[in-house]
Design a protein around this motif. Structure first.
Motif, PDB file in Angstrom:
ATOM      1  N   ARG A  85      -5.811   5.362  -2.923  1.00  0.00           N
ATOM      2  CA  ARG A  85      -6.081   3.942  -2.640  1.00  0.00           C
ATOM      3  C   ARG A  85      -4.993   3.049  -3.221  1.00  0.00           C
ATOM      4  NH1 ARG A  85     -11.682   2.101  -1.678  1.00  0.00           N
ATOM      5  NH2 ARG A  85     -10.926   0.292  -2.801  1.00  0.00           N
ATOM      6  N   GLN A  86      -4.511   3.399  -4.419  1.00  0.00           N
ATOM      7  CA  GLN A  86      -3.455   2.601  -5.036  1.00  0.00           C
ATOM      8  C   GLN A  86      -2.153   2.740  -4.255  1.00  0.00           C
ATOM      9  OE1 GLN A  86      -3.719   4.020  -9.052  1.00  0.00           O
ATOM     10  NE2 GLN A  86      -5.613   2.904  -9.419  1.00  0.00           N
ATOM     11  N   LEU A  87      -1.863   3.948  -3.770  1.00  0.00           N
ATOM     12  CA  LEU A  87      -0.667   4.150  -2.940  1.00  0.00           C
ATOM     13  C   LEU A  87      -0.776   3.348  -1.648  1.00  0.00           C
ATOM     14  CD1 LEU A  87       2.036   5.529  -2.351  1.00  0.00           C
ATOM     15  CD2 LEU A  87       0.738   7.463  -1.441  1.00  0.00           C
ATOM     16  N   GLU A  88      -1.956   3.374  -1.027  1.00  0.00           N
ATOM     17  CA  GLU A  88      -2.149   2.601   0.198  1.00  0.00           C
ATOM     18  C   GLU A  88      -1.943   1.107  -0.043  1.00  0.00           C
ATOM     19  OE1 GLU A  88      -5.990   3.663   1.733  1.00  0.00           O
ATOM     20  OE2 GLU A  88      -5.280   5.613   2.433  1.00  0.00           O
ATOM     21  N   LYS A  89      -2.363   0.638  -1.202  1.00  0.00           N
ATOM     22  CA  LYS A  89      -2.169  -0.781  -1.534  1.00  0.00           C
ATOM     23  C   LYS A  89      -0.672  -1.103  -1.593  1.00  0.00           C
ATOM     24  CE  LYS A  89      -3.484  -4.270  -4.900  1.00  0.00           C
ATOM     25  NZ  LYS A  89      -4.163  -4.534  -6.170  1.00  0.00           N
ATOM     26  N   HIS A  90       0.106  -0.189  -2.187  1.00  0.00           N
ATOM     27  CA  HIS A  90       1.561  -0.391  -2.233  1.00  0.00           C
ATOM     28  C   HIS A  90       2.152  -0.359  -0.825  1.00  0.00           C
ATOM     29  CE1 HIS A  90       1.877  -0.384  -6.540  1.00  0.00           C
ATOM     30  NE2 HIS A  90       1.386   0.828  -6.645  1.00  0.00           N
ATOM     31  N   LEU A  91       1.675   0.572  -0.005  1.00  0.00           N
ATOM     32  CA  LEU A  91       2.194   0.692   1.355  1.00  0.00           C
ATOM     33  C   LEU A  91       1.946  -0.579   2.162  1.00  0.00           C
ATOM     34  CD1 LEU A  91       1.166   4.361   2.247  1.00  0.00           C
ATOM     35  CD2 LEU A  91       3.448   3.523   1.638  1.00  0.00           C
ATOM     36  N   ASP A  92       0.833  -1.255   1.884  1.00  0.00           N
ATOM     37  CA  ASP A  92       0.512  -2.497   2.596  1.00  0.00           C
ATOM     38  C   ASP A  92       1.567  -3.581   2.379  1.00  0.00           C
ATOM     39  OD1 ASP A  92      -1.803  -1.380   3.600  1.00  0.00           O
ATOM     40  OD2 ASP A  92      -3.120  -2.327   2.115  1.00  0.00           O
ATOM     41  N   ASN A  93       2.325  -3.467   1.293  1.00  0.00           N
ATOM     42  CA  ASN A  93       3.323  -4.493   0.976  1.00  0.00           C
ATOM     43  C   ASN A  93       4.737  -4.111   1.400  1.00  0.00           C
ATOM     44  OD1 ASN A  93       1.472  -6.276  -0.298  1.00  0.00           O
ATOM     45  ND2 ASN A  93       1.414  -4.891  -2.036  1.00  0.00           N
ATOM     46  N   LEU A  94       4.878  -2.995   2.108  1.00  0.00           N
ATOM     47  CA  LEU A  94       6.205  -2.552   2.540  1.00  0.00           C
ATOM     48  C   LEU A  94       6.506  -3.021   3.955  1.00  0.00           C
ATOM     49  CD1 LEU A  94       6.215   1.127   1.205  1.00  0.00           C
ATOM     50  CD2 LEU A  94       7.192  -0.903   0.128  1.00  0.00           C
ATOM     51  N   THR A  95       7.790  -3.163   4.233  1.00  0.00           N
ATOM     52  CA  THR A  95       8.223  -3.518   5.584  1.00  0.00           C
ATOM     53  C   THR A  95       8.187  -2.273   6.466  1.00  0.00           C
ATOM     54  OG1 THR A  95      10.547  -2.993   5.184  1.00  0.00           O
ATOM     55  CG2 THR A  95       9.814  -5.244   4.629  1.00  0.00           C
ATOM     56  N   ASP A  96       8.340  -2.467   7.764  1.00  0.00           N
ATOM     57  CA  ASP A  96       8.381  -1.324   8.675  1.00  0.00           C
ATOM     58  C   ASP A  96       9.542  -0.392   8.333  1.00  0.00           C
ATOM     59  OD1 ASP A  96       6.107  -1.993  10.060  1.00  0.00           O
ATOM     60  OD2 ASP A  96       7.165  -2.909  11.750  1.00  0.00           O
ATOM     61  N   ASP A  98      10.820   0.072   5.347  1.00  0.00           N
ATOM     62  CA  ASP A  98      10.394   0.801   4.148  1.00  0.00           C
ATOM     63  C   ASP A  98       9.441   1.936   4.509  1.00  0.00           C
ATOM     64  OD1 ASP A  98      11.801  -1.047   2.559  1.00  0.00           O
ATOM     65  OD2 ASP A  98      10.017  -2.298   2.259  1.00  0.00           O
ATOM     66  N   LEU A  99       8.541   1.673   5.461  1.00  0.00           N
ATOM     67  CA  LEU A  99       7.565   2.687   5.855  1.00  0.00           C
ATOM     68  C   LEU A  99       8.229   3.873   6.549  1.00  0.00           C
ATOM     69  CD1 LEU A  99       4.631   0.413   7.054  1.00  0.00           C
ATOM     70  CD2 LEU A  99       4.729   1.798   4.975  1.00  0.00           C
ATOM     71  N   ILE A 100       9.309   3.617   7.274  1.00  0.00           N
ATOM     72  CA  ILE A 100      10.069   4.711   7.894  1.00  0.00           C
ATOM     73  C   ILE A 100      10.618   5.631   6.809  1.00  0.00           C
ATOM     74  CG2 ILE A 100      12.184   5.260   9.180  1.00  0.00           C
ATOM     75  CD1 ILE A 100      11.602   2.682  10.845  1.00  0.00           C
ATOM     76  N   ILE A 101      11.124   5.049   5.748  1.00  0.00           N
ATOM     77  CA  ILE A 101      11.648   5.832   4.622  1.00  0.00           C
ATOM     78  C   ILE A 101      10.515   6.622   3.968  1.00  0.00           C
ATOM     79  CG2 ILE A 101      12.706   5.681   2.324  1.00  0.00           C
ATOM     80  CD1 ILE A 101      14.200   3.149   3.441  1.00  0.00           C
ATOM     81  N   MET A 102       9.382   5.965   3.723  1.00  0.00           N
ATOM     82  CA  MET A 102       8.247   6.633   3.092  1.00  0.00           C
ATOM     83  C   MET A 102       7.729   7.780   3.963  1.00  0.00           C
ATOM     84  SD  MET A 102       7.855   5.313   0.162  1.00  0.00           S
ATOM     85  CE  MET A 102       6.342   6.129  -0.250  1.00  0.00           C
ATOM     86  N   GLU A 103       7.696   7.573   5.264  1.00  0.00           N
ATOM     87  CA  GLU A 103       7.252   8.625   6.173  1.00  0.00           C
ATOM     88  C   GLU A 103       8.200   9.821   6.113  1.00  0.00           C
ATOM     89  OE1 GLU A 103       5.797   9.061  10.808  1.00  0.00           O
ATOM     90  OE2 GLU A 103       7.199   7.465  10.293  1.00  0.00           O
ATOM     91  N   SER A 104       9.494   9.552   6.047  1.00  0.00           N
ATOM     92  CA  SER A 104      10.478  10.634   5.935  1.00  0.00           C
ATOM     93  C   SER A 104      10.311  11.406   4.625  1.00  0.00           C
ATOM     94  CB  SER A 104      11.902  10.081   6.030  1.00  0.00           C
ATOM     95  OG  SER A 104      12.124   9.485   7.284  1.00  0.00           O
ATOM     96  N   VAL A 105      10.052  10.687   3.543  1.00  0.00           N
ATOM     97  CA  VAL A 105       9.835  11.342   2.244  1.00  0.00           C
ATOM     98  C   VAL A 105       8.593  12.234   2.309  1.00  0.00           C
ATOM     99  CG1 VAL A 105       9.215  10.928  -0.170  1.00  0.00           C
ATOM    100  CG2 VAL A 105      11.019   9.572   0.895  1.00  0.00           C
TER     101      VAL A 105
END
Length: 118
Positions: A85-96, A98-105
């Protein structure tokens, strides 16, 4: 009549609340002021497993984004842990981007686990 050993042990919940509070850089005084409780009450919840009132439990999990699923529904197949839940909260504040990078990781981690399993 309920037996004392049938009471739910809130110590693990208290530890999760403390961990989330510290991780967010909040003091007991700040949390207490935010949800209108005495910081000593919060100390007892965190360190002694004192049973919070339903309202305080709700306020703490909402403020600190802690999942109750792992404590009250341990056998459920769909569990959202506090960490998730805490990770999802951080993800909510990322740009698209940033999310591409997170998805790759995330994909890289999963791919490396597949290689290790083989």
């Amino acid at each position: 009549m309920r037996r004392k050993e049938d009471k739910y042990d809130f110590r693990l919940f208290g530890l999760a609340i403390k961990e989330a509070r510290v991780k967010q850089g909040l003091t007991r005084e700040q949390v207490g002021a935010s949800i209108e409780i005495d910081p000593r009450y919060l100390t007892n919840i965190e360190n002694k497993g004192q049973h919070p009132s339903i309202q305080v439990l709700y306020d703490l999990v909402s403020l600190l984004n802690v999942s109750v699923d792992e404590f009250f529904l341990p056998n459920s197949e769909v569990i959202k842990t506090s960490r998730r839940r805490q990770l999802e909260k951080h993800l909510d504040n990322l740009t698209d981007q940033d999310l591409i990078i997170m998805e790759s990781v995330a994909k890289g981690i999963l791919d490396s686990k597949k290689i290790e399993d083989n």
